[in-house]
Enzyme design. Structure first.
Site, short mmCIF file in Angstrom:
data_model
loop_
_atom_site.label_atom_id
_atom_site.label_comp_id
_atom_site.label_asym_id
_atom_site.label_seq_id
_atom_site.Cartn_x
_atom_site.Cartn_y
_atom_site.Cartn_z
N SER A 1 47.75 54.13 -18.83
CA SER A 1 48.09 54.08 -17.41
C SER A 1 47.98 55.49 -16.82
CB SER A 1 49.48 53.48 -17.22
OG SER A 1 49.70 53.13 -15.88
N ASP B 1 43.99 43.18 -16.03
CA ASP B 1 44.96 44.16 -15.53
C ASP B 1 45.04 44.09 -14.00
OD1 ASP B 1 46.47 46.41 -14.88
OD2 ASP B 1 45.50 47.68 -16.37
N HIS C 1 47.67 45.10 -18.38
CA HIS C 1 47.99 46.53 -18.30
C HIS C 1 48.64 46.96 -19.60
CE1 HIS C 1 48.20 50.18 -16.00
NE2 HIS C 1 49.49 50.32 -16.26
#
Length: 650
Positions: free
Chosen positions: A470, A557, A589
């Site tokens: 991320s 995601d 994600h």
């Protein structure tokens, strides 16, 4: 000393147990544990954990969050589909295992907003089935599934209910990036408290007292570090309950029925508890002496007789105990990963490192066992190192057992985590210092952490990798483009490559919080903001990449879309720059399925060994059952082509 190679599945695979809790009536324990390799909820009698049985039967990504309903007979949990984060809320009957879908809507991101001992048969749920941007608020009956609309709106990003599940306050984002708290006034809403932009990430309501006339707030207004405050809803009077000059107020222990805050944690390098209520002072004194590590109280029975407590250490599994307050005795239950017991695991050393402008950065270092004969956190000779920037960026790294640290240290690497500016928990000045600095001072802090590790003799400067997910993935891409000669290689997991397209494609239910991003990252609606976003985007400088790069992405995601990885891979291919791209069609994600986690670890381990020279367990059959596809660059990872062609992966 050469330590044995610990199988990666032992360190990063599913835990034996996680999220251990006590039921409200104190009769049962519950936890997450594998069922046919997939995490599910298990329940056992309080006095007999060995009699545990599963009450859910998820066969896909596994259950990641659950909570007890106050009926005492129902478990609530959420699940999405292949990582799309369109969560549904389910209830499972503890006796029969019967599962009910409480939010049977496609494409809706449902939220559990409240459970209460005063309303055991009902819960509060947010549903965005009317408008994808806004979650209307419902009371849902656990027996019948009936939904009663409490609030339909197009303005609030959060609501706060009391123990009667009545909405007593709501939070609205302001155009300046702050938040306003409103109170209901008949059919209208009255502004109650204002939280300016500079306090937005460090000030938050924590809930009401028993009577609903007072609210507990983590509050940084008029100060730097967030203190625990009590605010009278009628008079506005504010009472300071706890503070720390170095760290923000963190998790709080509240009485299960009386609802007063009894203790609050502050975490700078390690977590420390401040006791506010003398009624539990002796309990916490006793528990501190039961086992080593940082103490966590995971849950309490409604009569407050039984507590589930956990002890977190850096070099071993979490230890769980059942504490009987009446007897003042803690009974050991189990650890969360029994296979780790007795293994040569790494210690984690905290340190405070000055950034180039004087800001103090709390960092954590793990070293391979046997490389530090003095025990001072400095190896006898510099080591290859992996730098792990955390996600968020509005989060933090903490002391304790870290699977990635242990895995990489066992492979022969020093491992570094840095709480760079924008990280939370260190006061608002520290957090706000990262505003609009994603590609600037945030990266400088990361570089300063790496430079410190080199200067200390921890890291070999020619063999430093960067790896993260991320925002940590963004940091990887930015590290290889903004500082192309520093890192020997990078591993990016679901990291954004273009900040413009990142903000243009946020999920609809994040749009009410858009000002959080425009004020702290860059405003995509203005020419100045667009220029900043472009200047801070790794994609802008893709031709600077000169080191090996591994990119991993979940196809579903909703936060960092697959296009973020696709576009930088395409740009690198167009310029003839080698890259390896691992794409998981059934993930979002991050990777939830154990088979996918294991496959990613296998190819990452081989990739790092090629770049840094560390140890590696052969890929072997660790792609078996994984959905991984490698559309680009499989030949860049030793053994990957053979593993893929051998039929181990779908």
């Amino acid at each position: 000393m050469t330590i044995p190679l610990i199988p990666r599945r032992v360190i990063i695979g599913n835990p034996d147990r996680a999220q251990v809790t006590i039921s409200p009536d104190g009769a049962h324990q519950a936890w997450l544990a594998p069922r046919q390799g997939v995490l599910n909820v298990w329940v056992a009698p309080r006095e007999n954990p060995a009699a545990a049985r599963p009450v859910t039967a998820d066969a896909g990504r596994g259950i990641r969050f659950y909570t007890w309903a106050y009926t005492g007979s129902d478990i609530l949990y959420i699940q999405d589909k292949d990582g799309d984060e369109n969560w549904r809320v389910y209830s499972a009957d503890v006796s029969t295992g019967e599962v009910g879908d409480l939010t049977p809507f496609e494409g809706v991101a449902a939220q559990i907003l409240g459970v209460s001992h005063r309303c055991p048969e009902e819960i509060l749920v947010g549903l965005n089935n009317r408008d994808p941007q806004w979650h209307d608020i419902y009371r849902v009956n656990l027996t019948t599934g009936e939904r009663t609309l409490l609030l339909q709106h197009e303005r609030f990003v959060e609501v706060i209910a009391d123990d009667d599940l009545a909405i007593r306050a709501a939070v609205q984002m302001t155009p300046e990036g702050g938040i306003d708290l409103y109170r209901p006034d008949g059919e209208q809403w009255t502004l109650w408290e204002r939280i300016p932009p500079e306090d937005m990430l460090t000030t938050a309501p924590l809930g009401f007292d028993k009577g609903g006339d007072g609210m507990y707030v983590r509050d940084s207004r008029g100060r730097d570090t967030a203190a625990l405050m009590a605010i009278d809803m009628t008079t506005g009077a504010r009472t300071l309950l706890a503070e720390d000059s170095r760290a923000d107020a963190g998790p709080a222990l509240r009485h299960p029925t009386e609802r007063q805050v009894q203790a609050v944690a502050f975490e700078y390098e390690r977590k420390e508890w401040q006791v506010l209520d003398p009624a539990i002072a002796a309990d916490l004194d006793y528990l501190r002496g039961v086992a080593d590590g940082d103490l966590e109280v995971t849950s309490r029975s409604l009569d407050d007789r039984f507590w589930l407590v956990a002890y977190v250490v850096d070099d071993g599994p979490v230890r769980y105990y059942l504490y009987d307050r009446q007897a003042r005795a803690a009974e050991f239950l189990f650890t969360n990963r029994s296979e780790l017991e007795g293994l040569p695991l790494a210690k984690m050393y905290p340190a405070v490192v000055p950034a180039r402008d004087g800001l103090k950065l709390v960092v954590y270092v793990s070293l391979p066992p046997g490389t530090d004969s003095d025990g001072d956190g400095i190896p006898d000779t510099p080591l290859p190192m992996v730098f792990l920037p955390h996600g968020g960026p509005w989060g933090r790294d903490s002391w304790g057992f870290n699977g990635w640290h242990q895995w990489l240290a066992n492979r022969g690497y020093a491992v570094l985590s840095v709480n760079f500016r924008s990280s939370t928990g260190f006061g608002k000045a520290f957090t706000n210092a990262g505003d609009r600095e994603w590609g600037g001072k945030v990266l400088e802090d990361q570089q300063d952490g790496v430079a410190w590790a080199v200067a200390q003799g921890i890291a070999d400067p020619a063999r430093v990798a960067v790896m993260g997910g991320s925002f940590g993935g963004y940091s990887t891409l930015a590290g290889l483009t903004f500082y192309p000669e520093v890192f020997a290689c990078g591993v990016d997991i679901v990291g954004p490559s273009n900040l413009m397209t990142l903000l243009e494609t946020i999920p609809p239910y994040w749009k009410p919080m858009l000002e959080l991003f425009t004020t702290r990252v860059g405003d995509l609606r203005t020419e100045e903001g667009q220029a900043l976003l472009k200047a801070h985007s790794p994609l802008t400088y893709v031709d600077r990449i000169v080191r090996p790069l591994l990119i991993a992405q979940g196809a579903n995601d909703p936060r960092v879309k697959q296009a973020e990885s696709d576009q930088i891979v395409s740009a690198m291919q167009a310029k003839g720059i080698p890259v390896t791209y691992a794409l998981y069609p059934d993930e979002g994600h991050g990777f939830a399925r154990p088979e996918n986690n294991l496959s990613f670890a296998a190819l990452t381990e081989a990739f790092l060994a090629r770049c840094l020279g560390g140890r590696a367990e052969p890929i072997g059959d660790d792609l078996a059952g994984s959905s991984v596809t490698v559309p680009v660059g499989a030949a860049e990872v030793p053994g990957l082509v053979e593993a893929l062609n051998g039929g181990q992966a779908k």
